[in-house]
Structures are given as C-alpha cells and as structure tokens.
Design a protein around this motif. Structure first.
Motif, PDB file in Angstrom:
ATOM      1  N   GLY A 153       0.837  -1.198   0.000  1.00  0.00           N
ATOM      2  CA  GLY A 153       0.000   0.000   0.000  1.00  0.00           C
ATOM      3  C   GLY A 153       0.866   1.240   0.000  1.00  0.00           C
ATOM      4  O   GLY A 153       2.056   1.207  -0.301  1.00  0.00           O
ATOM      5  N   VAL A 154       0.248   2.348   0.389  1.00  0.00           N
ATOM      6  CA  VAL A 154       0.967   3.618   0.421  1.00  0.00           C
ATOM      7  C   VAL A 154       1.856   3.646   1.657  1.00  0.00           C
ATOM      8  O   VAL A 154       1.455   3.228   2.741  1.00  0.00           O
ATOM      9  CB  VAL A 154      -0.029   4.792   0.453  1.00  0.00           C
ATOM     10  CG1 VAL A 154       0.728   6.125   0.558  1.00  0.00           C
ATOM     11  CG2 VAL A 154      -0.905   4.767  -0.782  1.00  0.00           C
ATOM     12  N   GLY A 155       3.060   4.167   1.532  1.00  0.00           N
ATOM     13  CA  GLY A 155       3.954   4.318   2.665  1.00  0.00           C
ATOM     14  C   GLY A 155       4.820   3.093   2.894  1.00  0.00           C
ATOM     15  O   GLY A 155       4.894   2.179   2.074  1.00  0.00           O
ATOM     16  N   ARG A 156       5.456   3.111   4.060  1.00  0.00           N
ATOM     17  CA  ARG A 156       6.395   2.047   4.406  1.00  0.00           C
ATOM     18  C   ARG A 156       5.650   0.728   4.615  1.00  0.00           C
ATOM     19  O   ARG A 156       4.657   0.681   5.328  1.00  0.00           O
ATOM     20  CB  ARG A 156       7.130   2.424   5.687  1.00  0.00           C
ATOM     21  CG  ARG A 156       8.224   1.450   6.082  1.00  0.00           C
ATOM     22  CD  ARG A 156       8.932   1.964   7.318  1.00  0.00           C
ATOM     23  NE  ARG A 156       9.979   1.041   7.751  1.00  0.00           N
ATOM     24  CZ  ARG A 156      10.754   1.238   8.813  1.00  0.00           C
ATOM     25  NH1 ARG A 156      10.595   2.349   9.536  1.00  0.00           N
ATOM     26  NH2 ARG A 156      11.676   0.366   9.139  1.00  0.00           N
ATOM     27  N   PRO A 157       6.105  -0.360   4.004  1.00  0.00           N
ATOM     28  CA  PRO A 157       5.402  -1.636   4.168  1.00  0.00           C
ATOM     29  C   PRO A 157       5.548  -2.165   5.602  1.00  0.00           C
ATOM     30  O   PRO A 157       6.559  -1.958   6.255  1.00  0.00           O
ATOM     31  CB  PRO A 157       6.104  -2.557   3.170  1.00  0.00           C
ATOM     32  CG  PRO A 157       7.458  -1.960   2.986  1.00  0.00           C
ATOM     33  CD  PRO A 157       7.269  -0.479   3.111  1.00  0.00           C
ATOM     34  N   HIS A 158       4.507  -2.839   6.086  1.00  0.00           N
ATOM     35  CA  HIS A 158       4.509  -3.429   7.414  1.00  0.00           C
ATOM     36  C   HIS A 158       4.869  -4.901   7.291  1.00  0.00           C
ATOM     37  O   HIS A 158       4.163  -5.662   6.646  1.00  0.00           O
ATOM     38  CB  HIS A 158       3.138  -3.279   8.066  1.00  0.00           C
ATOM     39  CG  HIS A 158       2.752  -1.859   8.339  1.00  0.00           C
ATOM     40  ND1 HIS A 158       3.259  -1.126   9.391  1.00  0.00           N
ATOM     41  CD2 HIS A 158       1.900  -1.028   7.676  1.00  0.00           C
ATOM     42  CE1 HIS A 158       2.751   0.078   9.373  1.00  0.00           C
ATOM     43  NE2 HIS A 158       1.915   0.172   8.350  1.00  0.00           N
ATOM     44  N   VAL A 159       5.981  -5.280   7.893  1.00  0.00           N
ATOM     45  CA  VAL A 159       6.383  -6.687   7.900  1.00  0.00           C
ATOM     46  C   VAL A 159       5.890  -7.302   9.203  1.00  0.00           C
ATOM     47  O   VAL A 159       6.343  -6.921  10.284  1.00  0.00           O
ATOM     48  CB  VAL A 159       7.908  -6.843   7.775  1.00  0.00           C
ATOM     49  CG1 VAL A 159       8.291  -8.321   7.824  1.00  0.00           C
ATOM     50  CG2 VAL A 159       8.408  -6.197   6.497  1.00  0.00           C
ATOM     51  N   PRO A 160       4.941  -8.210   9.148  1.00  0.00           N
ATOM     52  CA  PRO A 160       4.406  -8.789  10.385  1.00  0.00           C
ATOM     53  C   PRO A 160       5.430  -9.664  11.091  1.00  0.00           C
ATOM     54  O   PRO A 160       6.410 -10.121  10.497  1.00  0.00           O
ATOM     55  CB  PRO A 160       3.209  -9.605   9.902  1.00  0.00           C
ATOM     56  CG  PRO A 160       3.492  -9.900   8.477  1.00  0.00           C
ATOM     57  CD  PRO A 160       4.277  -8.745   7.951  1.00  0.00           C
ATOM     58  N   VAL A 161       5.169  -9.883  12.370  1.00  0.00           N
ATOM     59  CA  VAL A 161       6.033 -10.751  13.176  1.00  0.00           C
ATOM     60  C   VAL A 161       5.188 -11.878  13.746  1.00  0.00           C
ATOM     61  O   VAL A 161       3.968 -11.766  13.902  1.00  0.00           O
ATOM     62  CB  VAL A 161       6.728  -9.966  14.307  1.00  0.00           C
ATOM     63  CG1 VAL A 161       7.716  -8.978  13.745  1.00  0.00           C
ATOM     64  CG2 VAL A 161       5.709  -9.258  15.196  1.00  0.00           C
ATOM     65  N   ASP A 162       5.856 -12.972  14.053  1.00  0.00           N
ATOM     66  CA  ASP A 162       5.171 -14.135  14.610  1.00  0.00           C
ATOM     67  C   ASP A 162       6.114 -14.843  15.572  1.00  0.00           C
ATOM     68  O   ASP A 162       7.322 -14.596  15.594  1.00  0.00           O
ATOM     69  CB  ASP A 162       4.732 -15.077  13.482  1.00  0.00           C
ATOM     70  CG  ASP A 162       3.579 -15.981  13.884  1.00  0.00           C
ATOM     71  OD1 ASP A 162       3.150 -15.916  15.058  1.00  0.00           O
ATOM     72  OD2 ASP A 162       3.108 -16.765  13.039  1.00  0.00           O
ATOM     73  N   ILE A 163       5.555 -15.739  16.355  1.00  0.00           N
ATOM     74  CA  ILE A 163       6.356 -16.550  17.277  1.00  0.00           C
ATOM     75  C   ILE A 163       7.317 -17.418  16.474  1.00  0.00           C
ATOM     76  O   ILE A 163       6.952 -18.015  15.462  1.00  0.00           O
ATOM     77  CB  ILE A 163       5.438 -17.436  18.144  1.00  0.00           C
ATOM     78  CG1 ILE A 163       4.560 -16.570  19.060  1.00  0.00           C
ATOM     79  CG2 ILE A 163       6.245 -18.439  18.943  1.00  0.00           C
ATOM     80  CD1 ILE A 163       5.319 -15.788  20.094  1.00  0.00           C
TER      81      ILE A 163
END
Length: 417
Positions: A85-95
């Motif tokens: 999307g617009v802006g900095r990409p969000h890299v999710p985190v997980d256990i």
C-alpha cells in the motif's frame, strides 16, 4: 516410550486491526511480556497492531520486537504481509516456531514424563517412563535428570532450550521449587527445583498440576481469553487438585497451598479415605480407585488407566460405566466449584471427560443439577485443551509461563544451550 514428533506449522494471514480485541485497560507491568503475548495471540501481526492492543507506544514496541528477534523468540514473516500500500510496508512478526523450546517434566505416581515444547505449547517430543522399584526422591529425580539429558542430546543442537518446567501433584511450593507433600509418593519437603537446576544447568520453575495446566489454558488453550478473565481448573488423576484465577492471576496462597480439594466431602463418595473419613473426593475418583475397581471387576487385567480408557473407547460397557460413575461424582464437585467461584470457565482434566464425549456431557449435566446457581454448565465446563498431552503440557507450561512473563529478564537461558 520414544519421542513422537509433530510437523511444522506455516504462517497464516496477518492479523488485521479489525480482528483485534479492545486494548488492555492498563499498561502492562512487563512490556516485553505483553508484546510477546500479543504476538502469541495474534501473530502474524504488524508492530502497529501490537502497539494498539498492548497500549504501548510504537517506538517501545519496535524496540521490544527487535530485542525479541535478536533473542530468537519472534521472527519477521514477510510472506504473510498483505498487498503493498501507500507508505512504508509493514512486515508482520510471529512466534519463532523452530529455533527455541522449553523442556517440561511431570512427576506422577506411576511415572515421569519428559517433553520438548515450542513457544506455542505444542509438544514436539515426549517420553514417559515408569518409576520402577525406586519412587524415593533421589531415585526419581536422578532418573528424571537422565531423561532430560537424553532429550537435550537429541534436540539441543536444533533448538535452544530456554528453561525447564516441572509439575507435580500434591502440595507444591512454587516460590521455593519444593514438593512440600506428596502423600501417594511419600515425599515431604523435597527441593526438586534446586536439585534439577544444579544437575541440568537450566533455569527451573516448579508448580502444581492444576496451576500449571490453568496457565497453559490461559496462554494457548481453546478458551484462553475467557480463562484470563476468571477460571477454575480441576485436575483428576491419582492426585485431585484445583487451581483458580481472577483477572488473569493464578492464586497460590501465602503457603502455596491453594487448591487442596482431596478431602472435599461429596455426596455419593463412599470410599474410605486414607485420612480415616468416608466421602472424600480423591478417595472416590482418583485413578488408583478407578483402576482398582476395574481390576476387581475383571474389566482390565492390570492397574493401568490407559488400558481402561482404551477399553471404553472400544465400547466395553463395564469400562464406560466406570467412567460414567466417576463423571457424576466429578460433576458434583464441579458444582461446588461453580457456586464458590462463579468463573467464566471451568476446565476439567480427567481421562473420561478428555476422551469420551458422553462422559463430559454426564459431568456437565450432574454439575448443572447440583449447582445452586443454576449455572450454564454446557457453556462454562470444558474439557482440557490438551487431551492427549496433559502431563507434558503441564510441565512445559510452568516454563512457558516464565518465558511469557518476562522474556527479556534474567531468568531465561537466552544464549546457546
């Protein structure tokens, strides 16, 4: 028994903002623990979503996540990210599913259980061994140390072991790691935690059956969110004990003696107890009493509750009848607990309720009939979330509770094992 393995679990869809529950009412005491629990509950999840659910600042969450990644407790999962999307990409985190683990140990009347669990409480491997001729503390703990060493030799090169948890029946002083009294084994004031810590070099935490399993339900059980509100856990094995929690806090009592219900008088319990009285709950519903009746009636040829469960699963009427009778007595005890605590959920770990749906329904019906509060037993009473690995999860949950309480604290082994 050997070490059965479970398969890997892949990343799922990233938790979205709309999937999250309301934020916590107050800021957490340990921010790293709050972040790790949020990732456990919602992962894969973006850092911004973790900040929202924990009421921590975005900067604080980013710093904590970086530290958790550095210590191998969580990982970034770009494959679970949504469309750009617009802006900095969000890299999710997980256990982190593979790099770390805890060891869980359980001391029961006939056997010890040693298991390896990942951070989601999944049993990777376990082994159970009968005590044999020696059931004294020295013999049992020495054997347990050997089993733990074998597990570490087999898996320690693949997973970093964060700590060891021990669960046992009877009166357990969690603060000092001591089995204060275990009447079936004849133990008194056994410093099991310090002994295991010195022998293994691992951080060791110790607690009772029910308190350990209640924490497991709160962390990763089927009704975890309800269990964090208020919960009662009733454990029915050779030892019968109870744990209860309110506001997410499991109560121990000033002497760590909360939950002693072995001598709770229940109508319909007619066996003579070791205390000399008639009607005590444990004397009537313990596994020793159950298998004694089964052997005397010719239902099984050896005193093994597992064999009795298999006979019931095979449809043997006599075996089913024994479990149904015990379910009715346990249901009456559950009614007392429902009226006393009025919990969001009451979890029962008992072989019949765990494996035989009809027994769970009998237990619920009996509890509803005997509860003066007319509780909705079908909604409130649940079987354990871990029916095939109760003892392994009990020990592992004692260690995992330490991990999730303070994952960056000094009480964990955060370097290579």
């Amino acid at each position: 028994m050997g070490w059965p393995l479970s398969g890997p679990v892949g990343a799922g869809r990233t938790t979205r903002r709309g999937d999250l529950p309301p934020p916590e009412a107050r800021r957490p005491r340990d921010s790293a623990g709050a972040v790790l629990r949020a990732v456990l509950d919602h992962g894969p999840v973006a850092r911004s979503s973790v900040a929202r659910v924990t009421r921590l600042s975005a900067a604080s969450v980013s710093g904590v996540v970086a530290a958790l990644v550095d210590r191998g407790l969580v990982r970034e999962v770009p494959e679970a990210a949504g469309p750009p999307g617009v802006g900095r990409p969000h890299v999710p985190v997980d256990i982190e599913p593979d790099g770390v683990a805890v060891i869980g140990a359980h001391i029961a009347v006939p056997r010890t259980t040693v298991a390896l669990l990942d951070l989601r409480g999944r049993v990777i491997a376990q082994r159970q061994d009968l005590h044999g001729r020696r059931r004294d503390p020295s013999g049992v703990l020495t054997s347990l140390v050997s089993r733990i060493a074998g597990l570490r030799r087999e898996y320690g090169t693949r997973r970093r072991i964060l700590g060891l948890g021990l669960a046992a029946g009877g009166w357990v002083d969690a603060a000092n790691g001591t089995v204060v009294e275990h009447s079936f084994l004849g133990w008194r004031d056994v410093p099991a935690g310090p002994v295991l810590a010195e022998a293994t070099g691992l951080p060791v935490a110790v607690d009772s059956n029910s308190r350990a399993l209640l924490r497991a339900e709160q962390l990763f059980g089927d009704v975890a969110r309800r269990a964090r509100e208020s919960a009662v856990h009733l454990f029915v094995g050779n030892v019968v004990d109870v744990a209860f929690a309110a506001g997410g806090v499991v109560h121990r009592g000033p002497r760590s003696a909360a939950g002693a219900v072995a001598h709770l008088p229940i109508e319909g319990c007619v066996d003579v107890c070791a205390c000399g009285r008639t009607g005590c709950l444990q004397a009537a519903v313990s596994e020793q009493a159950l298998v004694r009746r089964a052997v005397a009636g010719g239902v099984i040829d050896r005193p093994d509750v597992g064999a009795l469960v298999e006979a019931a699963l095979d449809g043997r009427a006599e075996a089913v009848a024994l479990f149904e009778h015990r379910a009715r007595l346990v249901g009456r005890a559950a009614a007392v607990l429902l009226d006393l605590f009025d919990p969001e959920v009451l979890v029962v770990a008992e072989a019949g309720a765990n494996r035989l749906p009809a027994c769970l329904e009998t237990l619920r019906a009996e509890a509803a009939a005997w509860s003066s509060a007319s509780a909705d037993a079908a909604k409130i009473i649940r079987a354990t979330s871990f029916p095939r690995h109760v003892l392994a999860v009990a020990g592992g949950a004692v260690a995992l509770d330490q991990v999730y309480a303070a994952p960056l604290g000094p009480g964990l082994r955060l370097r290579a094992s």
